[in-house]
Write an enzyme that holds these catalytic residues in place. Structure first.
Site, PDB file in Angstrom:
ATOM      1  N   ASP A   1      45.858 -43.151-107.970  1.00  0.00           N
ATOM      2  CA  ASP A   1      46.062 -43.207-106.527  1.00  0.00           C
ATOM      3  C   ASP A   1      46.701 -44.563-106.229  1.00  0.00           C
ATOM      4  OD1 ASP A   1      46.038 -42.762-103.847  1.00  0.00           O
ATOM      5  OD2 ASP A   1      43.857 -42.775-103.613  1.00  0.00           O
TER       6      ASP A   1
ATOM      7  N   ASP B   1      38.278 -43.194-108.161  1.00  0.00           N
ATOM      8  CA  ASP B   1      36.978 -43.776-107.785  1.00  0.00           C
ATOM      9  C   ASP B   1      36.228 -42.965-106.730  1.00  0.00           C
ATOM     10  OD1 ASP B   1      38.569 -44.213-105.594  1.00  0.00           O
ATOM     11  OD2 ASP B   1      38.294 -46.382-105.523  1.00  0.00           O
TER      12      ASP B   1
ATOM     13  N   ASN C   1      44.085 -48.557-157.749  1.00  0.00           N
ATOM     14  CA  ASN C   1      43.199 -49.044-158.818  1.00  0.00           C
ATOM     15  C   ASN C   1      42.357 -47.917-159.402  1.00  0.00           C
ATOM     16  OD1 ASN C   1      44.104 -51.652-158.636  1.00  0.00           O
ATOM     17  ND2 ASN C   1      42.446 -52.354-157.306  1.00  0.00           N
TER      18      ASN C   1
END
Length: 836
Positions: free
Chosen positions: A324, A585, A653
């Site tokens: 908004d 909100d 490894n």
């Protein structure tokens, strides 16, 4: 308490041993111990022990512990104890890091707790919703989350959204009543349910059931609902599956071949399991937790509180932000410019009636009413409030009934279109009244004129009633239109720079507002948005979901939008392939917050919006949000660094070790040595959370790409293996190394190369031009030094290592140097060909 909706309030108050004034604080504490916290899941107070056990829950780790235990009794107890000790140290390391991360996050979440207004000791006070107990009297208003199941004691125009529980689309009116015990859940109009929220109105209610005893609690227990998986979680899971498949194939093959070569079964089994531990990124959960917690703490310093940690990664991946304009793009401090009659002249009566309406309203706090009250106070000593119909997002207006002497006055204020719908007359400055349709052309002209200048306009209307009446929405008809309130909310200082900053971060801003398209367009232009494409809510209604996907991408501002349309816009953008954030909100933002990938709210938001949010801003400011996006991307980049490490040197490894075991007459490393290698290479990786990130890695959104990770693993894993085999050649052909010497030499090369290669693959730049964090630098140097010294210590002898001749070390330095040079060159080619 079964069927409490059928029991009269007085009786239920007695049975719960409470009163209309609420519980005492002492009694509430006693009940909290008896009933527990008002949660659907028990609080994780035993998290320390659970977290510790969680470090050892991997099936591979559990099998390794069992096999080591078996070896303790059947073979070499010293080796078995060493293996168990390494597994324990590795687990404690992960526990210590995760425990610190969890503690930091708990403190941050306390900042944005949802609270409710409750009567304790006869006085109203706010407490966390978790502390509500049966017998509490709560006070509710629009936007409040309902913290438990209870009975309405009194209400005024109370409407509750029960969609989460009943699926009902429209808010349901609630009021005090006694219903029959057989009344179905959806028709219990005197009952409030946990998990729902107030849309409009106010009420006092008695809490009867809390936690898992509520209707919502029982549903969640049956369904065991989990929050939807975020894109980040989905990426981690797919990465885990990728490594699991490789590990299983490799381990089963190595074990089978070693048994075929008639090597000891238990030793071969332990070797295979140790390989699996080396291949499995068992630190990934700890690394992710540390990364996210560190990110949350950094974001908190930027006034961004993270409620759901995994949302940080989505936050960083966000490519579209919907918001908004009020308070985000504008100052959020609405000001009154003027009060005009419908002919466009300043009018004292319009201002007085607007002030009456704003002064006496008791719904949720809003900046418009605050602006009216502060613009010019009036003496209302002769007026008395009788009743009100609160604002809601369907009517979009608020009505107040007041008396002054024998005069009964209904005053309505709200969105201009919605107020005009309730009017039949218009009043001139001299008090004469005409039909509204005669004034409509002039009203529309003023509306267009002021809206085009970016002003917001509210309508004010009234009606004089003959007698005192019970005020309902039905009385909002045949009103007399009085005039306009002209409001303005200037753009925030520096908002143009902030929007450009977001663009620079690869985040497109979409404004979604209920304001009319003219005002929205003006605000957009003031904020530097050029070549605006604006769509109204009316046009959205005519647009299908598939067409909306393309339309949403091309649109800058959505104006005159209804709450349910916000959700459609967000879903359309998500289906178009974007990670969408929504910032809201209000009560009307809840469905959109649930639909977004990243739900953002503010600390001053209504409770239901804060509850739906993943991220809460302590300041409603896009600048704060932009800083938070940067931290989110930093966190994501550092998590990927660990993934690249786990899939390059470590993988190389372990792959080399598996291959060597096929042509050597002895195991290339003993199980305890493999686990020690794995533990030592973990230390630099634990510092990744605080590592520096190159600016180009936070310039645009990034997402998980398993194909990219697989290509990275193959490329750099093979390079790692190539130099491992060079080391094998050096040890066997030139040094004529015995088994213990071979293991010592390769242990040193393996750990040092894995530690140093971190400095190369942590950046896309030449590694000397990207400075690592101090912690990573020191950890790498300490691991390198410890590895060189380890074979010369008594502990080295316990692990089966031997001292090596001095002339081995210059050769080792050459191999490691060539490895780093080759990896650096491969990195340059790799990133040139593959973009991510």
């Amino acid at each position: 308490m079964a069927a409490f909706w059928s029991i009269p309030p007085d009786q239920i108050l007695r049975e719960l041993k409470t009163s209309p004034q609420g519980l005492t604080e002492t009694e509430a504490r006693v009940r909290l111990k008896e009933y527990g916290y008002n949660l659907l899941k028990p609080p994780k107070k035993s998290a320390a022990f659970t977290l510790l056990l969680g470090q050892f829950k991997s099936p591979i780790i559990l099998i390794l512990i069992l096999a080591a235990g078996l070896s303790l009794f059947l073979q070499d107890p010293v080796d078995a104890l060493i293996i168990l000790a390494i597994v324990l140290v590795s687990g404690l390391l992960g526990y210590w890091q995760e425990r610190g991360a969890a503690g930091a996050v708990e403190k941050l979440l306390e900042i944005v707790q949802i609270r409710t207004l409750v009567l304790r000791d006869g006085a109203a006070r706010e407490i966390p919703v978790e502390e509500i107990v049966p017998g509490d009297i709560i006070q509710l208003k629009a936007g409040d989350v309902i913290p438990g199941d209870g009975l309405v004691l009194s209400s005024k125009d109370l409407f509750v959204d029960e969609a989460s529980l009943t699926g009902e689309t429209y808010p349901v009116e609630k009021m005090a009543a006694v219903l029959t015990a057989e009344t179905p859940l959806a028709r219990r109009t005197n009952t409030l349910f946990m998990g729902t929220h107030v849309v409009s109105g106010s009420a006092r209610a008695l809490m009867v059931q809390t936690g898992i005893e509520t209707e919502f609690g029982r549903v969640s227990q049956r369904l065991k609902l989990r929050p939807p998986e975020t894109e980040f979680e989905h990426g981690v899971r797919r990465f885990g599956y990728l490594l699991m498949e490789i590990t299983l194939i490799l381990v089963i093959a190595i074990f089978a071949i070693n048994v075929y070569l008639v090597r000891p079964v238990l030793e071969s089994f332990l070797f295979s399991l140790a390989l699996a531990v080396g291949l499995t990124p068992q630190l990934l959960p700890a690394i992710i937790s540390i990364n996210l917690a560190q990110g949350a703490k950094k974001m908190a310093r930027e006034k961004v509180i993270v409620k759901r940690l995994t949302a940080i990664e989505n936050f960083g991946s966000m490519s579209v932000l919907c918001s908004d304009k009020t308070g985000t793009l504008t100052e959020g401090l609405v000001r009154v410019r003027s009060a005009l009659d419908w002919e466009g002249q300043e009018n004292e009566k319009v201002l007085l009636y607007a002030y009456l309406n704003a002064y006496y309203e008791t719904g949720f706090t809003n900046p418009i009413d605050q602006a009216i009250r502060s613009f010019r106070p009036f003496d209302l000593s002769g007026f008395q409030k009788v009743d009100e119909v609160p604002y809601d997002f369907i009517r979009k207006r608020l009505s107040i009934l007041v008396t002054k002497g024998n005069k009964h006055l209904l005053v309505t204020k709200g969105a201009l279109t919605n107020v005009l719908e309730a009017c039949s007359l218009a009043e001139k400055a001299d008090g004469t009244r005409i039909e509204l349709r005669q004034a409509r052309e002039q009203i529309d002209s003023h509306f267009q004129e002021f809206s085009a200048q970016g002003f917001r306009m509210l309508g004010v209307a009234y009606q004089e009633l003959e007698s005192r009446v019970v005020l309902t929405k039905d009385l909002e008809k045949d009103l007399i239109f009085l005039g306009f309130l002209v409001l303005f909310d200037p753009p925030k200082e520096g908002i143009v720079e902030t929007i450009n900053h977001l663009k620079g971060l690869g985040v497109a801003l979409k404004i979604i507002t209920g304001d009319n398209h003219l005002a929205a367009a003006t605000i957009g232009r003031q904020m530097g948005l050029s070549d605006l494409r604006i769509i109204t809510g009316r046009e959205l209604q005519k647009t299908g979901n598939r067409a909306l996907q393309q339309l949403a991408l091309e649109t800058d501002i959505f104006a005159e939008v209804e709450p349910n349309q916000k959700e459609r816009i967000i879903l359309g953008l998500r289906k178009a392939g974007h990670v969408v954030g929504y910032m809201g909100d209000g009560i009307n933002d809840v469905s959109a917050l649930h639909a977004a990938d990243v739900a953002i709210s503010v600390d001053q938001a209504v409770d239901v919006a804060k509850e739906a949010a993943d991220i809460v801003l302590l300041e409603k400011d896009l600048k704060v949000l932009a800083q938070g996006i940067g931290e989110g991307r930093t966190t994501f980049a550092n998590t990927l660094k660990y993934v690249f490490m786990a899939t390059s040197a470590n993988f190389g490894n372990m792959f080399s070790m598996a291959g060597a075991s096929l042509f050597l007459s002895f195991l290339p490393l003993l199980p305890k040595q493999i686990l020690l290698t794995n533990l030592l290479t973990d230390f630099p990786e634990l510092t990744i959370a605080g590592d520096r990130v190159d600016p180009e890695l936070v310039e645009k959104p990034r997402r998980w790409d398993i194909r990219f990770i697989r290509n990275f693993m193959i490329t750099f894993g093979l390079i790692s293996s190539l130099f491992d085999y060079l080391t094998f050649g050096l040890l066997l052909a030139f040094l004529k190394a015995q088994p213990d010497q071979f293991r010592t030499g390769w242990f040193i090369e393996s750990v040092i190369s894995a530690a140093l290669i971190v400095l190369v693959i942590r950046t896309r730049r030449p590694f000397l031009k990207s400075k690592p964090s101090r912690a990573l630098t020191w950890a790498t140097l300490m691991v390198t030094g410890a590895t060189l010294l380890f074979p010369f210590t008594p502990l080295g002898e316990m692990f089966g290592f031997q001292t090596l001749p001095f002339y081995f070390f210059p050769s080792l330095a050459v191999i490691v140097g060539l490895y780093i040079f080759t990896a650096e060159a491969a990195k340059k080619i790799f990133y040139r060909k593959i973009t991510f």
